[in-house]
Design a protein around this motif. Structure first.
Motif, PDB file in Angstrom:
ATOM      1  N   PHE A   1      -8.905 -67.941  31.161  1.00 61.22           N
ATOM      2  CA  PHE A   1      -7.491 -68.091  30.544  1.00 61.22           C
ATOM      3  C   PHE A   1      -7.005 -67.363  32.459  1.00 61.22           C
ATOM      4  O   PHE A   1      -7.940 -67.153  32.866  1.00 61.22           O
ATOM      5  CB  PHE A   1      -7.038 -67.018  29.902  1.00 61.22           C
ATOM      6  N   THR A   2      -5.496 -67.428  32.222  1.00 58.11           N
ATOM      7  CA  THR A   2      -4.763 -66.778  33.161  1.00 58.11           C
ATOM      8  C   THR A   2      -4.298 -65.089  33.158  1.00 58.11           C
ATOM      9  O   THR A   2      -4.566 -65.014  32.196  1.00 58.11           O
ATOM     10  CB  THR A   2      -3.284 -68.082  33.366  1.00 58.11           C
TER      11      THR A   2
ATOM     12  N   GLU B   1     -17.325 -60.673  41.045  1.00 58.09           N
ATOM     13  CA  GLU B   1     -16.254 -61.721  42.139  1.00 58.09           C
ATOM     14  C   GLU B   1     -16.542 -62.833  41.772  1.00 58.09           C
ATOM     15  O   GLU B   1     -17.546 -63.260  41.156  1.00 58.09           O
ATOM     16  CB  GLU B   1     -16.682 -60.452  42.981  1.00 58.09           C
ATOM     17  N   GLU B   2     -15.375 -63.199  42.212  1.00 58.54           N
ATOM     18  CA  GLU B   2     -15.780 -65.137  42.825  1.00 58.54           C
ATOM     19  C   GLU B   2     -14.853 -65.195  43.440  1.00 58.54           C
ATOM     20  O   GLU B   2     -14.131 -64.294  44.023  1.00 58.54           O
ATOM     21  CB  GLU B   2     -14.954 -65.119  40.878  1.00 58.54           C
ATOM     22  N   SER B   3     -14.755 -66.383  43.961  1.00 63.26           N
ATOM     23  CA  SER B   3     -13.818 -66.574  45.212  1.00 63.26           C
ATOM     24  C   SER B   3     -13.987 -68.392  44.991  1.00 63.26           C
ATOM     25  O   SER B   3     -14.304 -69.079  43.768  1.00 63.26           O
ATOM     26  CB  SER B   3     -15.026 -66.603  46.151  1.00 63.26           C
TER      27      SER B   3
ATOM     28  N   LEU C   1     -10.114 -68.085  37.249  1.00 64.56           N
ATOM     29  CA  LEU C   1     -10.374 -69.402  35.823  1.00 64.56           C
ATOM     30  C   LEU C   1     -12.134 -68.871  35.334  1.00 64.56           C
ATOM     31  O   LEU C   1     -12.950 -68.400  34.727  1.00 64.56           O
ATOM     32  CB  LEU C   1     -10.494 -70.707  35.721  1.00 64.56           C
ATOM     33  N   LYS C   2     -13.290 -68.632  36.867  1.00 64.64           N
ATOM     34  CA  LYS C   2     -14.482 -68.799  36.505  1.00 64.64           C
ATOM     35  C   LYS C   2     -14.046 -67.392  36.409  1.00 64.64           C
ATOM     36  O   LYS C   2     -15.247 -66.998  35.747  1.00 64.64           O
ATOM     37  CB  LYS C   2     -15.047 -69.241  38.378  1.00 64.64           C
ATOM     38  N   ILE C   3     -13.886 -66.694  36.955  1.00 66.24           N
ATOM     39  CA  ILE C   3     -14.063 -64.933  36.313  1.00 66.24           C
ATOM     40  C   ILE C   3     -13.657 -64.793  34.889  1.00 66.24           C
ATOM     41  O   ILE C   3     -14.233 -63.668  34.745  1.00 66.24           O
ATOM     42  CB  ILE C   3     -13.478 -63.744  37.426  1.00 66.24           C
ATOM     43  N   SER C   4     -12.465 -65.666  34.230  1.00 69.31           N
ATOM     44  CA  SER C   4     -12.095 -65.494  33.465  1.00 69.31           C
ATOM     45  C   SER C   4     -13.639 -65.444  32.262  1.00 69.31           C
ATOM     46  O   SER C   4     -13.651 -65.266  31.303  1.00 69.31           O
ATOM     47  CB  SER C   4     -10.965 -66.123  33.490  1.00 69.31           C
ATOM     48  N   ALA C   5     -14.043 -66.208  32.377  1.00 65.90           N
ATOM     49  CA  ALA C   5     -14.829 -67.602  31.339  1.00 65.90           C
ATOM     50  C   ALA C   5     -15.782 -66.706  31.961  1.00 65.90           C
ATOM     51  O   ALA C   5     -16.864 -66.435  30.591  1.00 65.90           O
ATOM     52  CB  ALA C   5     -15.515 -69.297  32.170  1.00 65.90           C
TER      53      ALA C   5
END
Length: 400
Positions: free
Chosen positions: A186-187, A216-218, A234-238
């Motif tokens: 999700f955003t 953290e994600e990039s 989206l990666k951090i939300s998953a």
């Protein structure tokens, strides 16, 4: 002839039906909506992101926040290369894009849908739409499936319903443990002066972190009308789906729009200042951001864009760099990412035999797709889990 009932006419259900031996079984798909394969239709903006060009199962499982350990054995037997070959045998050309996502050459999800419809038609699979399953009862060696369109008897059930609360309740009533579903992909909803009127601005490589969760994600980042999106979000939300649900989607996120440590950014700034003292700060292209965003950074940093760069004070420079490299935002909610709604949660994985995706609690009962507590980041990975799981089920049933 033994009867297989597939509950759910989505990716997993259709791929399973497409691989079953129709000489051995009578196959029926029950779908509650008026259309089948709805997620396939909207995936990838209507182009259908079939899978991802990652052909090593050990690498592939890194994209699954939940289910990675269990999927290793599954992907060892059927992985994205096998998916490509399966479509190739059916004259569907696929292409690998620069970011390794895989789409049909036609750029239309209808190509994929038509392939499945042809396969099930060839196998005389009966597809019943607007058929809502209300309850499943175990009766001796069979299952009674009660629907709004009458009752069905099944020797084997393939449960691939997706993660709707109703479908999870039905399988819970049969004795399976359910991990409470929460949204994944999700955003983030953010109201902040820096983002106002900036919708559509994108950054090739940004870094995002949630200090409270030490995560953290990039990746690419996109400003939307309601906040922030793109792979970095989206990666951090998953990965943090469950923690973010517990925080009720209220938390602080820190964003580095240019993926540079603040000291490195300062060196670049100083170097530019020495070489271009007479330029105005507004006309200075110091960092790789759009001109609109640069003007907004100056506005938020309270720096006059007509000021010559030689006259920018240390305090003003720090303010600019803080907003570029260490900007903190308050997230106040979430929005669904397009129509590709994905959930974390579902049937507890300890109750599944991953050699063939069968239930450890219910005989002749198989489970696949999003109803399981398995989910992935965006990029074709959720579909790949569906194809691989469904293929294992079909192989198991064909070899009985």
């Amino acid at each position: 002839m033994k009867q297989i009932i597939i509950i759910g006419g989505g990716a997993a259900g259709f791929f399973c039906a497409s691989n079953l031996d129709e000489t051995q079984y009578k196959i029926t798909i029950l779908e509650q909506n008026s259309d089948v394969l709805q997620k396939v239709k909207v995936s990838g903006g209507g182009r259908c992101n079939v899978t991802h060009a990652c052909f090593d199962p050990r690498e592939l499982i890194q994209f699954y926040p939940r289910g990675n350990k269990e999927l290793l054995s599954v992907f060892t037997r059927f992985q994205p290369g096998d998916t490509m070959e399966w479509f190739d045998q059916r004259k569907v050309s696929l292409k690998i894009e620069n970011d390794n996502r895989i789409f049909p050459e036609s750029n239309s999800s209808q190509t994929i849908i038509n392939t499945f419809l042809n396969e099930v038609q060839k196998k005389s699979v009966e597809v019943k739409t607007k058929c809502v399953v209300k309850e499943i009862e175990k009766q001796d060696d069979q299952y009674l499936v009660k629907t709004n369109a009458g009752d069905f008897m099944a020797d084997y059930i393939i449960y691939s319903t997706g993660s709707s609360p109703k479908s999870l309740k039905i399988i819970e009533n049969l004795g399976h443990k359910i991990v409470d579903p929460v949204p994944s992909l999700f955003t983030f909803n953010i109201k902040d002066d820096l983002l106002a009127d900036m919708a559509g601005t994108s950054f090739e490589m940004a870094q995002t972190s949630i200090p409270k969760l030490k995560t953290e994600e990039s990746g690419p980042l996109l400003i939307t009308h309601w906040g922030l999106s793109g792979p970095a979000i989206l990666k951090i939300s998953a990965w943090e789906a469950i923690n973010l649900a517990q925080l009720k989607y209220h938390f602080e996120i820190e964003v580095n729009f240019i993926s540079l440590a603040i000291q490195n950014a300062e060196e670049i700034f100083q170097h530019f200042k020495q070489n271009n003292p007479k330029k105005t700060i507004g006309q200075s292209k110091i960092f790789d951001v759009t001109n609109r965003f640069w003007q907004k950074i100056l506005h938020v940093s309270k720096v006059d864009h007509n000021k010559q760069i030689a006259n920018i004070s240390g305090k003003e420079m720090q303010s600019i760099l803080e907003n570029l490299c260490r900007k903190k935002f308050q997230v106040t909610g979430k929005s669904t990412f397009k129509d590709e709604f994905v959930t974390a949660g579902g049937v507890d994985l300890k109750e599944i035999n991953f050699k063939n995706m069968s239930s450890k609690l219910l005989p002749n009962f198989y489970i696949a797709g999003e109803v399981l507590n398995i989910d992935a980041v965006t990029g074709g990975f959720n579909f790949q889990a569906c194809w691989s799981e469904a293929w294992l089920i079909a192989q198991d049933l064909n070899n009985l």
